[in-house]
Design a protein around this motif. Sequence first.
Motif, PDB file in Angstrom:
ATOM      1  N   GLY A 145      -6.309  -6.332  -1.069  1.00 38.09           N
ATOM      2  CA  GLY A 145      -5.904  -7.613  -0.831  1.00 38.09           C
ATOM      3  C   GLY A 145      -4.794  -7.733   0.122  1.00 38.09           C
ATOM      4  O   GLY A 145      -4.272  -8.794   0.817  1.00 38.09           O
ATOM      5  N   TRP A 146      -4.101  -6.619   0.757  1.00 38.30           N
ATOM      6  CA  TRP A 146      -3.045  -6.678   1.578  1.00 38.30           C
ATOM      7  C   TRP A 146      -3.487  -6.927   3.128  1.00 38.30           C
ATOM      8  O   TRP A 146      -4.655  -6.448   3.341  1.00 38.30           O
ATOM      9  N   PRO A 147      -2.947  -8.000   3.521  1.00 38.91           N
ATOM     10  CA  PRO A 147      -3.626  -8.733   4.609  1.00 38.91           C
ATOM     11  C   PRO A 147      -3.554  -7.959   6.175  1.00 38.91           C
ATOM     12  O   PRO A 147      -4.525  -8.257   7.060  1.00 38.91           O
ATOM     13  N   THR A 148      -2.736  -6.759   6.300  1.00 40.68           N
ATOM     14  CA  THR A 148      -2.699  -6.010   7.551  1.00 40.68           C
ATOM     15  C   THR A 148      -2.869  -4.719   7.444  1.00 40.68           C
ATOM     16  O   THR A 148      -2.515  -4.402   6.377  1.00 40.68           O
ATOM     17  N   PRO A 149      -3.252  -4.061   8.558  1.00 39.04           N
ATOM     18  CA  PRO A 149      -3.653  -2.531   8.621  1.00 39.04           C
ATOM     19  C   PRO A 149      -2.484  -1.980   8.259  1.00 39.04           C
ATOM     20  O   PRO A 149      -1.269  -2.457   8.686  1.00 39.04           O
ATOM     21  N   PRO A 207       0.846  -1.134  -0.111  1.00 40.83           N
ATOM     22  CA  PRO A 207       0.088  -0.052  -0.002  1.00 40.83           C
ATOM     23  C   PRO A 207       0.941   1.075  -0.117  1.00 40.83           C
ATOM     24  O   PRO A 207       1.625   1.349   0.820  1.00 40.83           O
ATOM     25  N   GLU A 208       0.654   2.279  -0.949  1.00 37.26           N
ATOM     26  CA  GLU A 208       1.532   3.233  -1.242  1.00 37.26           C
ATOM     27  C   GLU A 208       1.637   4.145  -0.153  1.00 37.26           C
ATOM     28  O   GLU A 208       0.528   4.101   0.870  1.00 37.26           O
ATOM     29  N   ALA A 251      -4.568   2.643   5.904  1.00 38.39           N
ATOM     30  CA  ALA A 251      -4.583   3.142   4.567  1.00 38.39           C
ATOM     31  C   ALA A 251      -4.032   2.185   3.351  1.00 38.39           C
ATOM     32  O   ALA A 251      -3.271   2.373   2.381  1.00 38.39           O
ATOM     33  N   ARG A 252      -4.625   0.982   3.374  1.00 41.03           N
ATOM     34  CA  ARG A 252      -4.182  -0.235   2.643  1.00 41.03           C
ATOM     35  C   ARG A 252      -5.266  -0.233   1.405  1.00 41.03           C
ATOM     36  O   ARG A 252      -4.803  -1.168   0.689  1.00 41.03           O
ATOM     37  N   LEU A 253      -6.355   0.402   1.356  1.00 37.99           N
ATOM     38  CA  LEU A 253      -7.187   0.245   0.011  1.00 37.99           C
ATOM     39  C   LEU A 253      -6.382   0.568  -1.151  1.00 37.99           C
ATOM     40  O   LEU A 253      -6.841   0.163  -2.134  1.00 37.99           O
ATOM     41  N   GLY A 254      -5.319   1.423  -1.046  1.00 40.67           N
ATOM     42  CA  GLY A 254      -4.791   1.642  -2.404  1.00 40.67           C
ATOM     43  C   GLY A 254      -4.357   0.354  -3.142  1.00 40.67           C
ATOM     44  O   GLY A 254      -3.931   0.256  -4.342  1.00 40.67           O
ATOM     45  N   LEU A 255      -4.193  -0.773  -2.322  1.00 42.02           N
ATOM     46  CA  LEU A 255      -3.684  -2.013  -2.734  1.00 42.02           C
ATOM     47  C   LEU A 255      -4.434  -3.148  -2.196  1.00 42.02           C
ATOM     48  O   LEU A 255      -4.073  -3.725  -1.159  1.00 42.02           O
TER      49      LEU A 255
END
Length: 242
Positions: A82-86, A15-16, A76-80
């Motif tokens: 499927g990322w598993p952790t906050p 996530p960016e 802020a992981r919505l940019g990628l």
Amino acid sequence: MTLIYGHRGARAEAPENTLPSFQKALDAGVTRVELDLHLSADQQLMVIHDPTLKRTTGLRGKVAQHTAAELTRMDARLGLPGWPTPCPIPTLEQLLQACPQIEHYQLEVKSGSERQSRIVLNAIMALVERYQLHDKVVVTSASRTLLRYAKRSGFALPTGLVEEYGLLNPLKSARRYGCQYLILNWKLCNAERLRQAQAQGLHVSVWTVNDAARMQQLINMGVDSLITDYPARAMEVSQGRG
């Protein structure tokens, strides 16, 4: 030798503009990063690209409406997907503390008014002095207001003009604002413009370069650095393994 900068860390792989993204770049051997800065409500430097929260956190509202303490609790992981952790939105200081291996930063300031420019540049300078980063930072922006203020105020760090569309002559603009870096959309980079810019002492950095063949083309052209969402791929190409 063309230098590699991780775009918002390693934007295609984590996530960016989050700490995992910058760590991904470091894991690939890339120790130079480009990132974006906005001010929080309490005037802390936050590492996030958009002025609003929706795209990367799913929340409504603007970055500037929240304190740093509130922002660093947002995921802020919505940019990628499927990322598993906050992945919290970091402050710039948190990034400096978490990733001391980073050797150089392109800090792109998303700024409008002269007042904002003054606050942001003062905040950057305070961190640079605290962490002894004088040779490790260039402040870049598409904002002529910010670059004009930096020049007029005698800002002590190098600056760079970010140019996406090339409607005005980017070399003339970079000179006008006393920039040392020219950050070009790769589509604006050709051999003649590159030659002219380098002859005038400008470091030419191109973005966002993700295709291996294009990376090789720009490296062969002689760009000073390229900014990529795929740091590991860029390292392979630059080392002749791509």
